[in-house]
Design a protein around this motif. Structure first.
Motif, PDB file in Angstrom:
ATOM      1  N   LEU A  21      49.910  48.185  40.009  1.00  0.00           N
ATOM      2  CA  LEU A  21      49.844  46.737  40.134  1.00  0.00           C
ATOM      3  C   LEU A  21      49.152  46.329  41.438  1.00  0.00           C
ATOM      4  N   VAL A  22      49.433  47.040  42.520  1.00  0.00           N
ATOM      5  CA  VAL A  22      48.769  46.758  43.803  1.00  0.00           C
ATOM      6  C   VAL A  22      47.272  46.997  43.653  1.00  0.00           C
ATOM      7  N   MET A  60      45.481  46.905  40.877  1.00  0.00           N
ATOM      8  CA  MET A  60      44.898  45.898  39.997  1.00  0.00           C
ATOM      9  C   MET A  60      44.733  44.554  40.712  1.00  0.00           C
ATOM     10  N   ARG A  61      45.687  44.168  41.523  1.00  0.00           N
ATOM     11  CA  ARG A  61      45.563  42.912  42.273  1.00  0.00           C
ATOM     12  C   ARG A  61      44.390  42.973  43.252  1.00  0.00           C
ATOM     13  N   ARG A  62      44.246  44.107  43.927  1.00  0.00           N
ATOM     14  CA  ARG A  62      43.127  44.246  44.859  1.00  0.00           C
ATOM     15  C   ARG A  62      41.798  44.235  44.107  1.00  0.00           C
ATOM     16  N   ARG A  98      41.144  42.782  41.222  1.00  0.00           N
ATOM     17  CA  ARG A  98      40.903  41.408  40.760  1.00  0.00           C
ATOM     18  C   ARG A  98      40.447  40.516  41.915  1.00  0.00           C
ATOM     19  N   ALA A  99      40.986  40.737  43.105  1.00  0.00           N
ATOM     20  CA  ALA A  99      40.562  39.945  44.266  1.00  0.00           C
ATOM     21  C   ALA A  99      39.099  40.253  44.618  1.00  0.00           C
TER      22      ALA A  99
END
Length: 83
Positions: free
Chosen positions: A51-52, A54-56, A58-59
């Protein structure tokens, strides 16, 4: 070229013994041992949470802005030339 001088006689003897068993040089024996130990350390490090990651991702790779079009069956049928 940098060199490594092993001052400890026990460690130097161990490198020589390992090299003899492997049929290689002391340099190769030491390099192989260091690479194996490094790989063990890397493998034992905690893995980044998905999840970390994927968030990075996406950012760093944001989605394009919305077009306002409705992406439903009729929309895709029109894209494919179907009625």
């Amino acid at each position: 070229m940098a060199s490594l001088y092993i001052k400890d006689s026990e460690t130097a003897a161990l490198a020589a013994e390992l090299a003899a068993r492997l049929g290689t040089t002391k340099t190769e024996a030491v390099r192989d041992s260091l690479l194996r130990r490094k790989a063990e350390l890397v493998a034992s490090e905690p893995k980044e949470d998905w999840l970390v990651w994927m968030r990075r991702y996406r950012a760093e790779h944001p989605l394009p802005p919305p077009t306002g079009k409705l992406a439903d069956k009729a929309f895709f049928d029109e894209l494919w030339g179907e009625d």
